[in-house]
Scaffold this active site. Structure first.
Site, PDB file in Angstrom:
ATOM      1  N   ASP A   1      32.964  46.096  34.713  1.00 28.90           N
ATOM      2  CA  ASP A   1      33.093  46.863  35.960  1.00 28.90           C
ATOM      3  C   ASP A   1      33.234  48.353  35.678  1.00 28.90           C
ATOM      4  OD1 ASP A   1      33.002  47.181  38.684  1.00 28.90           O
ATOM      5  OD2 ASP A   1      35.150  46.882  38.986  1.00 28.90           O
TER       6      ASP A   1
ATOM      7  N   SER B   1      38.766  52.647  44.152  1.00 25.07           N
ATOM      8  CA  SER B   1      37.986  52.090  43.048  1.00 25.07           C
ATOM      9  C   SER B   1      37.221  53.193  42.312  1.00 25.07           C
ATOM     10  CB  SER B   1      36.992  51.046  43.566  1.00 25.07           C
ATOM     11  OG  SER B   1      37.653  49.900  44.027  1.00 25.07           O
TER      12      SER B   1
ATOM     13  N   HIS C   1      30.931  48.371  40.396  1.00 24.30           N
ATOM     14  CA  HIS C   1      30.760  47.867  41.760  1.00 24.30           C
ATOM     15  C   HIS C   1      30.726  48.994  42.793  1.00 24.30           C
ATOM     16  CE1 HIS C   1      35.278  48.046  42.234  1.00 24.30           C
ATOM     17  NE2 HIS C   1      34.932  48.305  43.474  1.00 24.30           N
TER      18      HIS C   1
END
Length: 302
Positions: free
Chosen positions: A75, A154, A45
């Site tokens: 992911d 992230s 993402h």
């Protein structure tokens, strides 16, 4: 300096040079160098649909990268730097983690390069839904931590006290609740597929299941405590063609015990596509053996 601070500071010193800031299209986050020839691991993402972007390292160096492969259903994504990279981080094994263990997060939250936070493993075996088109999959064995995570973390590293990367930070579920994709045998298979093929091929069976405990007699008969109850069978799917039904208790698949969704998902990779998969279920007081033949997941099955 106390022992806790010594551990955190040593992990920070080891990993800060190896975690880069990432910009790709409108997305930004972090990535971890994991090979000597410039491959980095990040979140799918973070890079979105971009094919390239820029990296910035803690020593001030920067340069471009190209996207090697991405897998929205885990992911995870692999990118490759176009400029020299620091020595790679060591990948650990999240299967060795225990609740309460010290972990350190290194990333670029809110654009603040090389930020370090520390906490503990708050929970293991969590599940995180991931979507690619119409296909939905649970990312298995997600690590929960109270180490502070913010936007930009992230794709960064979650490491143990020996600076081994045991997770890739992926989400903030609430105050004091951060989630990381585990680094384990399954993850290594995904990484290898991304480097080799640029994508991950998955098998589709067509079952919706939930964990279920086994009653006393069946527990004694099988020596097992749990199984997967079939909640729904997708019409026209390999499971439907094999004769599986809602209400069945799946005891084994591929001749291996099945007691949670992860144990079935672990079988649903490229090797299973088009190959007979023996499945044993408990139905109406009897053990029933069927053979299913998974097909490739394309995103249009569910």
């Amino acid at each position: 300096m106390d022992s806790y601070s010594q551990i955190v500071s040593s992990v920070a010193a080891e990993l800060q040079p190896k975690v880069a800031g990432v910009r790709a299209g409108r997305g930004s986050g972090s990535a971890v160098v994991f090979t000597a020839d410039g491959f980095l691991l990040t979140n799918a993402h973070v890079i979105g649909s971009a094919r390239s972007g820029t990296l910035a390292f803690a020593d001030g160096s920067s340069g471009g990268f190209t996207v090697v492969g991405r897998d929205p259903l885990s992911d995870l994504a692999v990118i490759r730097s176009q400029v020299p990279t620091p020595e790679p981080a060591v990948l650990g094994d999240s299967d060795d983690l225990v609740v309460g263990q010290l972990v350190v997060a290194v990333g670029n939250p809110l654009g603040l390069a090389g930020s370090v936070t520390a906490g503990v493993v708050s929970g293991l075996g969590r599940s995180l839904p991931a979507r690619s088109g119409s296909a939905v999959r649970l990312i298995e064995d997600v690590i929960q931590t109270d180490a502070a995570l913010n936007p930009g973390n992230s794709g960064g590293a979650l490491a143990d006290s020996r600076a081994r990367v045991v997770g890739i930070n992926t989400a903030v579920a609430g105050v004091g609740v951060g989630l990381a994709v585990p680094v384990n045998g399954t993850t290594r298979g995904i990484i290898a597929a991304l480097i080799r093929d640029g994508r991950v091929r998955r098998a589709f069976l067509g079952l919706v299941t939930s964990p279920a405990p086994l009653a006393g007699p069946l527990r004694q008969r099988t020596g097992r405590t749990g199984a997967l109850r079939v909640v729904e069978v997708i019409p026209g799917s390999p499971a439907a063609r094999a004769g599986l039904r809602a209400g069945d208790l799946v005891l084994s698949a591929g001749r291996a015990p099945v007691d949670d969704a992860q144990s079935l998902q672990r079988l649903m990779f490229a090797d299973a596509i088009g190959r007979p998969l023996p499945i044993t279920v408990y139905r109406n007081g009897a053990l029933v053996d069927v053979i299913a033949e998974p097909v490739e997941l394309t995103g249009s099955e569910v």
